[in-house]
Design a protein around this motif. Structure first.
Motif, PDB file in Angstrom:
ATOM      1  N   TYR A   1      50.446  39.651  37.771  1.00  0.00           N
ATOM      2  CA  TYR A   1      49.295  39.193  36.994  1.00  0.00           C
ATOM      3  C   TYR A   1      48.726  37.899  37.570  1.00  0.00           C
ATOM      4  O   TYR A   1      49.458  36.952  37.881  1.00  0.00           O
ATOM      5  N   GLY A   2      47.418  37.871  37.712  1.00  0.00           N
ATOM      6  CA  GLY A   2      46.727  36.663  38.141  1.00  0.00           C
ATOM      7  C   GLY A   2      46.609  36.491  39.635  1.00  0.00           C
ATOM      8  O   GLY A   2      45.931  35.569  40.095  1.00  0.00           O
ATOM      9  N   GLN A   3      47.213  37.382  40.427  1.00  0.00           N
ATOM     10  CA  GLN A   3      47.075  37.284  41.870  1.00  0.00           C
ATOM     11  C   GLN A   3      45.900  38.151  42.328  1.00  0.00           C
ATOM     12  O   GLN A   3      45.432  39.023  41.605  1.00  0.00           O
ATOM     13  N   PHE A   4      45.435  37.885  43.529  1.00  0.00           N
ATOM     14  CA  PHE A   4      44.202  38.514  43.977  1.00  0.00           C
ATOM     15  C   PHE A   4      44.219  38.710  45.475  1.00  0.00           C
ATOM     16  O   PHE A   4      45.049  38.158  46.199  1.00  0.00           O
ATOM     17  N   CYS A   5      43.281  39.508  45.963  1.00  0.00           N
ATOM     18  CA  CYS A   5      43.054  39.621  47.401  1.00  0.00           C
ATOM     19  C   CYS A   5      41.575  39.886  47.646  1.00  0.00           C
ATOM     20  O   CYS A   5      40.865  40.399  46.784  1.00  0.00           O
TER      21      CYS A   5
ATOM     22  N   VAL B   1      39.775  41.766  44.459  1.00  0.00           N
ATOM     23  CA  VAL B   1      40.589  42.489  43.483  1.00  0.00           C
ATOM     24  C   VAL B   1      41.495  41.489  42.789  1.00  0.00           C
ATOM     25  O   VAL B   1      42.188  40.700  43.447  1.00  0.00           O
ATOM     26  N   LEU B   2      41.505  41.507  41.456  1.00  0.00           N
ATOM     27  CA  LEU B   2      42.316  40.597  40.652  1.00  0.00           C
ATOM     28  C   LEU B   2      43.221  41.406  39.738  1.00  0.00           C
ATOM     29  O   LEU B   2      42.743  42.257  38.979  1.00  0.00           O
TER      30      LEU B   2
ATOM     31  N   ALA C   1      43.649  46.139  36.655  1.00  0.00           N
ATOM     32  CA  ALA C   1      43.066  45.194  37.606  1.00  0.00           C
ATOM     33  C   ALA C   1      41.552  45.313  37.512  1.00  0.00           C
ATOM     34  O   ALA C   1      41.009  46.258  36.921  1.00  0.00           O
ATOM     35  N   VAL C   2      40.852  44.338  38.091  1.00  0.00           N
ATOM     36  CA  VAL C   2      39.404  44.439  38.246  1.00  0.00           C
ATOM     37  C   VAL C   2      39.072  44.414  39.728  1.00  0.00           C
ATOM     38  O   VAL C   2      39.699  43.692  40.510  1.00  0.00           O
TER      39      VAL C   2
END
Length: 254
Positions: A224-228, A178-179, A248-249
């Motif tokens: 913005y720009g963080q992910f897991c 997830v971004l 998010a995507v």
């Protein structure tokens, strides 16, 4: 453990190819190219960010894994293919996502940044299929499949959550990355196996994880720009408490 250790490790070093003009070109695997900063790695995914300054050019490097990409800042760059020497100028807007199936058709190229701001190209490579997979797309409010980005390796969803809205309970029977594509104020009630990573640096992801509690998950994906990375199956119930729509995507591993 070190998030950069895992399956697919190889020795760093230059490789040589002979291009169509008979020239010998040296290149490296993408994970050893200095502008490609490693952020996270497990047995399923390798995540990096390509950071190139204006006027700088990467080494020739090879992409050999199917990859999800996102331009986190607007960028204009010249791409040069090592095999035929053909180059072209490509422009991306901030938040533009795309996927490439490099496993069947590897790409060896170098990139010169033409825009003024340092590039931030997010890349997530497929290292292996996840043990839990879904044969059909999921169908929940605020979540929609992006057919233009989906292929044999990824099913990509846009999560567009209106201000004040809640998704309701969503079950994800798959592993996914997830971004966040916007800032937000999120509350998430969930039960999941979660690995989180702050996209701002390369610290060990375990230092950023508190076992997958909802508050920590929401904190990561509220910027913005963080992910897991999420190992399925998992259940999510996300509310947007902010005043603006959240984006998010969700990149499902197939």
């Amino acid at each position: 453990c070190n998030p950069l250790d895992g399956p697919g490790d190889m020795e760093a070093g230059e490789l040589i190819l002979e291009n169509e003009r008979g020239e010998h070109i040296s290149y490296v695997e993408v994970r050893f190219e200095p502008h490609h900063v490693q952020l996270f790695r497990n047995e399923f995914v390798n995540v990096y960010e390509a950071r190139v300054d204006c006027g700088d050019t990467t080494q020739y490097h090879r992409h050999a894994s199917d990859t999800f990409y996102c331009a986190l800042v607007a960028a204009r760059a010249r791409n040069e293919n090592a095999l035929d020497g053909v180059s072209f100028v490509d422009e991306k807007v901030a938040g533009e996502c795309f996927t490439r199936l490099h496993k069947k058709q590897p790409l060896i190229h170098r990139v010169e940044l033409l825009s003024n701001e340092q590039s931030r190209f997010f890349g997530a490579e497929v290292l292996a299929r996840t043990p839990v997979r879904s044969t059909e797309p999921i169908n929940y409010p605020y979540l929609r499949v992006l057919d233009s980005l989906s292929n044999s390796s990824f099913r990509v969803y846009a999560l567009d959550l209106a201000a004040g809205a809640r998704t309701g309970a969503m079950t994800w029977n798959f592993g996914a990355l997830v971004l966040a594509l916007s800032d937000g104020s999120l509350v998430n009630s969930t039960s999941l196996d979660l690995k989180v990573k702050n996209g701002d640096d390369g610290d060990d992801n375990n230092n950023n994880s508190d076992g997958g509690t909802p508050d920590r998950w929401s904190e990561i994906l509220s910027k913005y720009g963080q992910f897991c990375w999420i190992n399925g199956p998992s259940v999510h119930n996300v509310q947007n408490r902010g005043d603006e729509e959240y984006h998010a995507v969700v990149v499902e591993w197939l």
